[in-house]
Design a protein around this motif. Structure first.
Motif, PDB file in Angstrom:
ATOM      1  N   VAL A  49       1.264  -0.966  -0.182  1.00  0.00           N
ATOM      2  CA  VAL A  49      -0.093  -0.050  -0.188  1.00  0.00           C
ATOM      3  C   VAL A  49       0.850   1.379  -0.194  1.00  0.00           C
ATOM      4  O   VAL A  49       2.105   1.186   0.470  1.00  0.00           O
ATOM      5  N   PRO A  50       0.601   2.242  -0.734  1.00  0.00           N
ATOM      6  CA  PRO A  50       1.006   3.467  -1.265  1.00  0.00           C
ATOM      7  C   PRO A  50       1.395   4.374   0.478  1.00  0.00           C
ATOM      8  O   PRO A  50       2.502   5.061   0.480  1.00  0.00           O
ATOM      9  N   THR A  51       1.059   4.238   0.931  1.00  0.00           N
ATOM     10  CA  THR A  51       0.912   4.160   2.849  1.00  0.00           C
ATOM     11  C   THR A  51       2.473   4.003   3.421  1.00  0.00           C
ATOM     12  O   THR A  51       2.218   3.975   4.661  1.00  0.00           O
ATOM     13  N   THR A  52       2.427   2.446   2.888  1.00  0.00           N
ATOM     14  CA  THR A  52       3.728   2.404   3.691  1.00  0.00           C
ATOM     15  C   THR A  52       5.367   3.014   3.180  1.00  0.00           C
ATOM     16  O   THR A  52       5.652   2.982   2.547  1.00  0.00           O
ATOM     17  N   THR A  53       5.751   3.790   4.474  1.00  0.00           N
ATOM     18  CA  THR A  53       6.702   4.483   3.743  1.00  0.00           C
ATOM     19  C   THR A  53       7.834   3.890   3.810  1.00  0.00           C
ATOM     20  O   THR A  53       9.258   4.981   3.293  1.00  0.00           O
ATOM     21  N   ALA A  54       8.287   2.511   3.782  1.00  0.00           N
ATOM     22  CA  ALA A  54       9.425   1.888   3.489  1.00  0.00           C
ATOM     23  C   ALA A  54       9.312   2.026   2.079  1.00  0.00           C
ATOM     24  O   ALA A  54      10.165   1.784   2.073  1.00  0.00           O
ATOM     25  N   ASN A  55       8.434   2.248   1.734  1.00  0.00           N
ATOM     26  CA  ASN A  55       8.380   1.864  -0.813  1.00  0.00           C
ATOM     27  C   ASN A  55       7.832   3.244  -0.937  1.00  0.00           C
ATOM     28  O   ASN A  55       8.859   2.945  -2.405  1.00  0.00           O
ATOM     29  N   TRP A  56       7.528   3.813  -0.221  1.00  0.00           N
ATOM     30  CA  TRP A  56       6.498   4.754  -0.524  1.00  0.00           C
ATOM     31  C   TRP A  56       6.853   6.516  -0.155  1.00  0.00           C
ATOM     32  O   TRP A  56       7.436   6.218   0.810  1.00  0.00           O
ATOM     33  N   VAL A  57       7.476   7.451  -1.140  1.00  0.00           N
ATOM     34  CA  VAL A  57       7.030   8.848  -0.851  1.00  0.00           C
ATOM     35  C   VAL A  57       5.411   9.181  -0.958  1.00  0.00           C
ATOM     36  O   VAL A  57       5.382   9.130  -2.644  1.00  0.00           O
ATOM     37  N   LEU A  58       5.075  10.174  -0.353  1.00  0.00           N
ATOM     38  CA  LEU A  58       4.115  10.548  -0.787  1.00  0.00           C
ATOM     39  C   LEU A  58       4.566  12.838  -1.176  1.00  0.00           C
ATOM     40  O   LEU A  58       5.504  12.637  -0.989  1.00  0.00           O
ATOM     41  N   VAL A  59       4.345  12.277  -2.197  1.00  0.00           N
ATOM     42  CA  VAL A  59       4.685  13.157  -3.870  1.00  0.00           C
ATOM     43  C   VAL A  59       3.768  14.935  -3.387  1.00  0.00           C
ATOM     44  O   VAL A  59       4.404  16.209  -3.590  1.00  0.00           O
ATOM     45  N   THR A  60       2.179  14.463  -3.129  1.00  0.00           N
ATOM     46  CA  THR A  60       2.102  15.649  -2.831  1.00  0.00           C
ATOM     47  C   THR A  60      -0.090  15.137  -2.628  1.00  0.00           C
ATOM     48  O   THR A  60       0.047  14.492  -3.039  1.00  0.00           O
ATOM     49  N   GLU A  61       0.059  15.841  -1.505  1.00  0.00           N
ATOM     50  CA  GLU A  61      -1.491  15.603  -0.834  1.00  0.00           C
ATOM     51  C   GLU A  61      -2.316  16.648  -1.780  1.00  0.00           C
ATOM     52  O   GLU A  61      -2.708  17.579  -2.252  1.00  0.00           O
TER      53      GLU A  61
END
Length: 77
Positions: A49-61
């Motif tokens: 899931v994109p909210t998993t910070t080990a694999n994903w980073v938030l680009v824009t809210e």
């Protein structure tokens, strides 16, 4: 003779709306809810899931539309 140099992905790859059955790889960009996330792990994966910070980073809210204003509804900034 010219030598070909493979730089790999040096830009984002738009992958659309997040789908748990899709295999994502480095720099894939997905929409998850109102937000955009970029996949940052070195190994490709599915079901992360994109909210998993080990694999994903938030680009824009993004903005989440809540419908027509109602006086009895509690709203947050």
């Amino acid at each position: 003779m010219a030598q070909i140099l493979d730089l790999g992905k040096i830009r984002f790859n738009w992958a659309g709306t997040y789908n748990s059955s899709t295999e994502y790889e480095y720099n894939d960009l997905v929409k998850y809810g109102p937000n955009l996330y970029a996949y940052t792990a070195n190994a490709s994966a599915t079901g992360v899931v994109p909210t998993t910070t080990a694999n994903w980073v938030l680009v824009t809210e993004g903005v989440s539309y809540k419908g027509t204003y109602a006086g009895n509804t509690l709203y947050y900034l």
